[in-house]
Design a protein around this motif. Structure first.
Motif, PDB file in Angstrom:
ATOM      1  N   MET A   1      61.786  21.442  44.477  1.00  0.00           N
ATOM      2  CA  MET A   1      60.859  21.871  45.314  1.00  0.00           C
ATOM      3  C   MET A   1      61.194  23.375  45.780  1.00  0.00           C
ATOM      4  SD  MET A   1      59.990  18.702  47.772  1.00  0.00           S
ATOM      5  CE  MET A   1      58.543  19.462  48.674  1.00  0.00           C
ATOM      6  N   GLU A   2      60.580  24.359  45.149  1.00  0.00           N
ATOM      7  CA  GLU A   2      61.091  25.807  45.366  1.00  0.00           C
ATOM      8  C   GLU A   2      60.588  26.138  46.862  1.00  0.00           C
ATOM      9  OE1 GLU A   2      62.840  26.916  43.376  1.00  0.00           O
ATOM     10  OE2 GLU A   2      62.533  25.785  41.506  1.00  0.00           O
ATOM     11  N   LYS A   3      61.405  27.168  47.484  1.00  0.00           N
ATOM     12  CA  LYS A   3      61.129  27.934  48.684  1.00  0.00           C
ATOM     13  C   LYS A   3      59.730  28.710  48.470  1.00  0.00           C
ATOM     14  CE  LYS A   3      63.045  30.666  52.187  1.00  0.00           C
ATOM     15  NZ  LYS A   3      64.106  31.289  52.883  1.00  0.00           N
ATOM     16  N   THR A   4      58.809  28.504  49.211  1.00  0.00           N
ATOM     17  CA  THR A   4      57.458  29.143  49.296  1.00  0.00           C
ATOM     18  C   THR A   4      57.312  30.075  50.575  1.00  0.00           C
ATOM     19  OG1 THR A   4      56.400  27.319  50.187  1.00  0.00           O
ATOM     20  CG2 THR A   4      56.425  27.568  47.774  1.00  0.00           C
ATOM     21  N   GLY A   5      58.140  29.702  51.558  1.00  0.00           N
ATOM     22  CA  GLY A   5      58.045  30.759  52.827  1.00  0.00           C
ATOM     23  C   GLY A   5      59.124  30.053  53.627  1.00  0.00           C
TER      24      GLY A   5
ATOM     25  N   GLN B   1      59.601  26.356  54.411  1.00  0.00           N
ATOM     26  CA  GLN B   1      58.441  25.881  53.569  1.00  0.00           C
ATOM     27  C   GLN B   1      58.875  25.763  52.234  1.00  0.00           C
ATOM     28  OE1 GLN B   1      55.518  24.799  55.232  1.00  0.00           O
ATOM     29  NE2 GLN B   1      54.857  23.815  53.136  1.00  0.00           N
ATOM     30  N   TYR B   2      58.574  24.584  51.568  1.00  0.00           N
ATOM     31  CA  TYR B   2      58.795  24.083  50.125  1.00  0.00           C
ATOM     32  C   TYR B   2      57.744  23.373  49.327  1.00  0.00           C
ATOM     33  CZ  TYR B   2      63.592  25.720  52.009  1.00  0.00           C
ATOM     34  OH  TYR B   2      64.516  26.355  52.583  1.00  0.00           O
ATOM     35  N   ALA B   3      57.660  23.474  48.162  1.00  0.00           N
ATOM     36  CA  ALA B   3      56.747  22.822  47.314  1.00  0.00           C
ATOM     37  C   ALA B   3      57.273  22.622  45.919  1.00  0.00           C
ATOM     38  CB  ALA B   3      55.158  23.577  47.539  1.00  0.00           C
ATOM     39  N   ALA B   4      56.829  21.807  45.351  1.00  0.00           N
ATOM     40  CA  ALA B   4      56.849  21.246  43.885  1.00  0.00           C
ATOM     41  C   ALA B   4      55.343  21.242  43.317  1.00  0.00           C
ATOM     42  CB  ALA B   4      57.461  20.148  43.683  1.00  0.00           C
TER      43      ALA B   4
ATOM     44  N   ILE C   1      52.975  19.281  46.065  1.00  0.00           N
ATOM     45  CA  ILE C   1      53.735  18.507  47.274  1.00  0.00           C
ATOM     46  C   ILE C   1      54.574  19.458  47.957  1.00  0.00           C
ATOM     47  CG2 ILE C   1      55.167  16.521  47.713  1.00  0.00           C
ATOM     48  CD1 ILE C   1      54.050  15.160  45.370  1.00  0.00           C
ATOM     49  N   ALA C   2      54.449  19.279  49.276  1.00  0.00           N
ATOM     50  CA  ALA C   2      55.098  20.242  50.106  1.00  0.00           C
ATOM     51  C   ALA C   2      55.695  19.656  51.227  1.00  0.00           C
ATOM     52  CB  ALA C   2      53.941  21.315  50.531  1.00  0.00           C
TER      53      ALA C   2
END
Length: 430
Positions: free
Chosen positions: A133-137, A140-143, A196-197
């Motif tokens: 799950m990468e950092k998006t903010g 905040q993380y999401a795959a 998925i976050a």
């Protein structure tokens, strides 16, 4: 006789000179860190007892450790900084309390800067695979992957910094919770590419789209394998089920539904409100009559609902889901109208061929029931217990020397047109 007495020794409290010297600077930490401290303690007059390290968020003590200090000298330890939801970056206080054996204390407090750890990534761990799950903010993380519409897994955060700790986020009491590895039941409206976050500050996760619906009414989640919907159904209307991809493999209850060769489903019950529970473990729909917002009960005029509780019966298979005396599993007979109720049972599948012991009840649970004097039957297979003939009053049994033919379907119909105390049971092979 020789006797002696000894004067009570008087203990002197609050004496001595306990001193604290912090040997390692503590100025900042992350939530979720273990803060290591080194302290020199001494008392030139009285033996020492304990050193306590206490962590405060504002005025709330959130962590404490105690070290036994048997003698003067240097001591080290660590205290965990809780990783709590909804707490932003800010200041905390770490307090050291030294006490000697006379209970005299000395304290020192230090303010430290706390911040949320900036995880480089998170990991979604499922039974078959792990997803990054990468950092998006901030927090905040999401795959984003080609996921099935239902994904179950927990989320793991890596250690950040020398004193950091790895952390897990799982599912407890229908919410994302730190410290659990129980699977989070993510769900999307369809399978395919979606995200998925998780927000590590608020613990908000997504998606939780219940993709299942019946006649446009979305099922609500009961637990991992049960989803329910409550809606009005009309006899003879087509039934549309959305989101259940393997519906062709489900058992369709013939009391409430009919299914054509092309898979189309029609509602068989009388017009009314029903609770329909989708059981994904056993792959069938539990249908229960309702009155308003509650499950229906038998009324004095013979309308309402009739339920079965007892042994030797169960849907879709008695071998895997016998009702027994668990009232949560009570079976609702299909209301036919005109104060008649019916259940369709297949011998050796949903009913035992030669050993049954169940009875009819007025509700899904204990309370009103049909005793032996309340039901009569003239069929040559089933008898009504009277407490003396091998069954308790009102309990059904298979007559001696008789069996239900394996594979054959039987219609059990309870007719209350003459009154609730004059019920007539018919059992007809189909």
């Amino acid at each position: 006789m020789v006797s002696s007495c000894k004067k009570d020794e008087k203990y002197v409290y609050q004496i001595g000179d306990p001193k604290i010297e912090l040997k390692s600077a503590i100025s900042a930490a992350h939530f979720g860190d273990s803060i290591i401290f080194n302290i020199r303690v001494s008392d030139s007059e009285v033996a020492l007892s304990t050193l306590k390290a206490q962590l405060y968020f504002t005025d709330d003590k959130v962590a404490e450790v105690t070290i036994r200090t048997k003698e003067n000298g240097d001591y080290s330890g660590k205290i965990y900084v809780p990783f709590l939801k909804d707490i932003p970056d800010g200041k905390a206080t770490i307090k050291f309390v030294l006490q000697n054996i006379s209970q005299k204390k000395t304290e020192q407090s230090f303010d430290i800067d706390l911040s949320r750890p900036d995880f480089p990534y998170l990991t979604l761990v499922t039974e078959s695979k792990s997803y990054r799950m990468e950092k998006t903010g901030r927090n905040q993380y999401a795959a984003k992957e080609n996921f099935p519409f239902s994904v179950k897994g927990y989320i793991q955060a890596p250690k950040v910094g020398e004193q950091g700790n790895s952390m897990n986020f799982g599912w407890v009491n229908n919410a994302v919770t730190l410290g659990s590895t129980l699977d989070i039941p993510f769900s999307n409206s369809t399978s395919g590419v979606y995200s998925i976050a998780l927000n590590t500050l608020t613990y908000q996760a997504s998606p939780f789209i219940v993709a299942y619906a019946i006649d446009g009414t979305v099922f609500s989640r009961v637990d991992d394998t049960h989803f329910k919907a409550e809606l009005n159904m009309i006899k003879g209307n087509a039934v549309t089920v959305d989101g259940i991809e393997d519906l062709k493999d489900w058992w369709i209850d013939p009391d409430f539904f009919s299914q054509s060769a092309d898979g189309a489903i029609t509602f068989n019950g009388v017009n009314g409100k029903y609770r329909i529970t989708a059981d994904f473990a056993l792959k069938y729909f539990v249908v229960e009559a309702m009155a308003g917002n509650d499950l229906a009960k038998l009324q004095e005029d013979g309308t309402g609902a009739v339920w079965i509780i007892g042994e030797g019966v169960g849907k879709p298979k008695v071998s895997s889901n016998q009702v027994g005396w668990n009232t949560d599993k009570a079976l609702c007979l299909a209301p036919l109208g005109n104060k008649k109720y019916q259940i369709t049972l297949k011998a050796a599948e949903s009913i035992n061929t030669d050993n049954i012991n169940f009875k009819f009840f007025h509700q899904k649970g204990w309370g009103g029931e049909f005793g032996g004097a309340d039901v009569t039957t003239s069929n040559d297979l089933i008898f009504i217990g009277d407490g003396k003939n091998g069954r308790d009053s009102g309990n059904l049994g298979v007559k001696t020397g008789k069996t239900l033919e394996a594979g054959k379907t039987y219609l059990f119909t309870l007719d209350l047109t003459a009154g609730n105390k004059k019920a007539v049971l018919t059992v007809v092979p189909k």
